[in-house]
Design an enzyme around this catalytic site. Sequence first.
Site, PDB file in Angstrom:
ATOM      1  N   HIS A 102       0.864  -1.185   0.000  1.00 19.65           N
ATOM      2  CA  HIS A 102       0.000   0.000   0.000  1.00 19.65           C
ATOM      3  C   HIS A 102       0.895   1.227   0.000  1.00 19.65           C
ATOM      4  O   HIS A 102       1.800   1.329   0.833  1.00 19.65           O
ATOM      5  CB  HIS A 102      -0.887   0.000   1.240  1.00 19.65           C
ATOM      6  CG  HIS A 102      -1.675   1.263   1.439  1.00 19.65           C
ATOM      7  ND1 HIS A 102      -2.466   1.799   0.450  1.00 19.65           N
ATOM      8  CD2 HIS A 102      -1.780   2.095   2.505  1.00 19.65           C
ATOM      9  CE1 HIS A 102      -3.043   2.907   0.911  1.00 19.65           C
ATOM     10  NE2 HIS A 102      -2.628   3.108   2.153  1.00 19.65           N
TER      11      HIS A 102
ATOM     12  N   HIS B 112       1.091   5.724  -1.148  1.00 20.15           N
ATOM     13  CA  HIS B 112       0.379   6.930  -1.569  1.00 20.15           C
ATOM     14  C   HIS B 112       1.186   7.568  -2.692  1.00 20.15           C
ATOM     15  O   HIS B 112       1.407   8.780  -2.699  1.00 20.15           O
ATOM     16  CB  HIS B 112       0.185   7.882  -0.388  1.00 20.15           C
ATOM     17  CG  HIS B 112      -0.869   7.430   0.572  1.00 20.15           C
ATOM     18  ND1 HIS B 112      -2.106   8.024   0.675  1.00 20.15           N
ATOM     19  CD2 HIS B 112      -0.878   6.399   1.456  1.00 20.15           C
ATOM     20  CE1 HIS B 112      -2.824   7.399   1.597  1.00 20.15           C
ATOM     21  NE2 HIS B 112      -2.092   6.399   2.081  1.00 20.15           N
TER      22      HIS B 112
ATOM     23  N   ASP C 108       0.339  -4.929 -21.274  1.00 22.43           N
ATOM     24  CA  ASP C 108       1.321  -5.963 -20.930  1.00 22.43           C
ATOM     25  C   ASP C 108       1.018  -6.598 -19.575  1.00 22.43           C
ATOM     26  O   ASP C 108       1.516  -7.685 -19.269  1.00 22.43           O
ATOM     27  CB  ASP C 108       2.728  -5.356 -20.862  1.00 22.43           C
ATOM     28  CG  ASP C 108       3.349  -5.152 -22.233  1.00 22.43           C
ATOM     29  OD1 ASP C 108       2.914  -5.822 -23.197  1.00 22.43           O
ATOM     30  OD2 ASP C 108       4.275  -4.327 -22.337  1.00 22.43           O
TER      31      ASP C 108
ATOM     32  N   HIS D 247      -8.604   7.685  -1.606  1.00 18.03           N
ATOM     33  CA  HIS D 247      -7.565   7.187  -0.701  1.00 18.03           C
ATOM     34  C   HIS D 247      -6.277   6.976  -1.490  1.00 18.03           C
ATOM     35  O   HIS D 247      -5.543   7.942  -1.707  1.00 18.03           O
ATOM     36  CB  HIS D 247      -8.054   5.914  -0.007  1.00 18.03           C
ATOM     37  CG  HIS D 247      -7.143   5.412   1.062  1.00 18.03           C
ATOM     38  ND1 HIS D 247      -7.385   4.251   1.772  1.00 18.03           N
ATOM     39  CD2 HIS D 247      -5.958   5.874   1.535  1.00 18.03           C
ATOM     40  CE1 HIS D 247      -6.416   4.040   2.640  1.00 18.03           C
ATOM     41  NE2 HIS D 247      -5.524   5.014   2.507  1.00 18.03           N
TER      42      HIS D 247
ATOM     43  N   TYR E 209       7.328 -13.868 -24.621  1.00 17.46           N
ATOM     44  CA  TYR E 209       8.113 -12.797 -24.019  1.00 17.46           C
ATOM     45  C   TYR E 209       9.095 -13.384 -23.009  1.00 17.46           C
ATOM     46  O   TYR E 209       8.746 -14.280 -22.243  1.00 17.46           O
ATOM     47  CB  TYR E 209       7.187 -11.806 -23.322  1.00 17.46           C
ATOM     48  CG  TYR E 209       7.920 -10.683 -22.619  1.00 17.46           C
ATOM     49  CD1 TYR E 209       8.253  -9.504 -23.282  1.00 17.46           C
ATOM     50  CD2 TYR E 209       8.296 -10.809 -21.293  1.00 17.46           C
ATOM     51  CE1 TYR E 209       8.934  -8.483 -22.650  1.00 17.46           C
ATOM     52  CE2 TYR E 209       8.988  -9.786 -20.636  1.00 17.46           C
ATOM     53  CZ  TYR E 209       9.302  -8.628 -21.322  1.00 17.46           C
ATOM     54  OH  TYR E 209       9.977  -7.635 -20.682  1.00 17.46           O
TER      55      TYR E 209
END
Length: 234
Positions: free
Chosen positions: A97, A99, A122, A173, A231
């Site tokens: 998490h 910001h 992708d 958020h 790939y």
Amino acid sequence: MKSAYQSLKEACYEANMQLPQLGLVLFTFGNASIADRSAGVFAIKPSGVPYASLRAEDIVILDFEAQVVEGTKRASSDTKTHAVLYKHWEHIGGIVHTHSTYATAWAQTQLDIPILGTTHADHLTVDIPCAPPMEDAMIQGNYEYETGFQIMNDFARRGYSYEEVEMILVGNHAPFTWGKTVEKAVYNSAVLEEVARMAYLSVTIRPDVPRLKDALIQKHYERKHGSTSYYGQP
């Protein structure tokens, strides 16, 4: 005495230290966690500890009910969100998490990040979802616990698989990402921020920018993730 969870703490520490190195966090603005499914626990960064002073021994160990198993510091304020996701999404091994600037800016608009180019394709065949802002009752109740359900409820509403779409914005958020490993969760966090930046620049240059063609979406995703992918190295 050496902790029984020493290797888990060290892995969690290393994952957290990648976040400022990748430019995804400032000061204390984020956290990474890593699960040990066999032990029924996860490790997470302690709350409010600057990355510059973080140590492996500061990492907190909890069970999937967010009960502390080992650690002297207060766990991240987002711990209950991580616990909810680990408990209900059994195939994830790491959560991040942040910001980060561009992903958080999109979260603040309450908009999905549209799939505009092949870099996005992708990694995903869909727009990066933005869950709506939480209802007042959820915010005023067990907020971080309910944040986990806000994420899961949005996936259920859209019919998305958490094993295929490993990222989300929570409206007003910030972003959350996950993966089978914490390394993949960190990778997804960096990818999300870069795709968010590209999308912002694209809509700034051309507000009516078109969505990527379906043929290009499928080609770029399948060549990297499909049954006949080519790939990378075998």
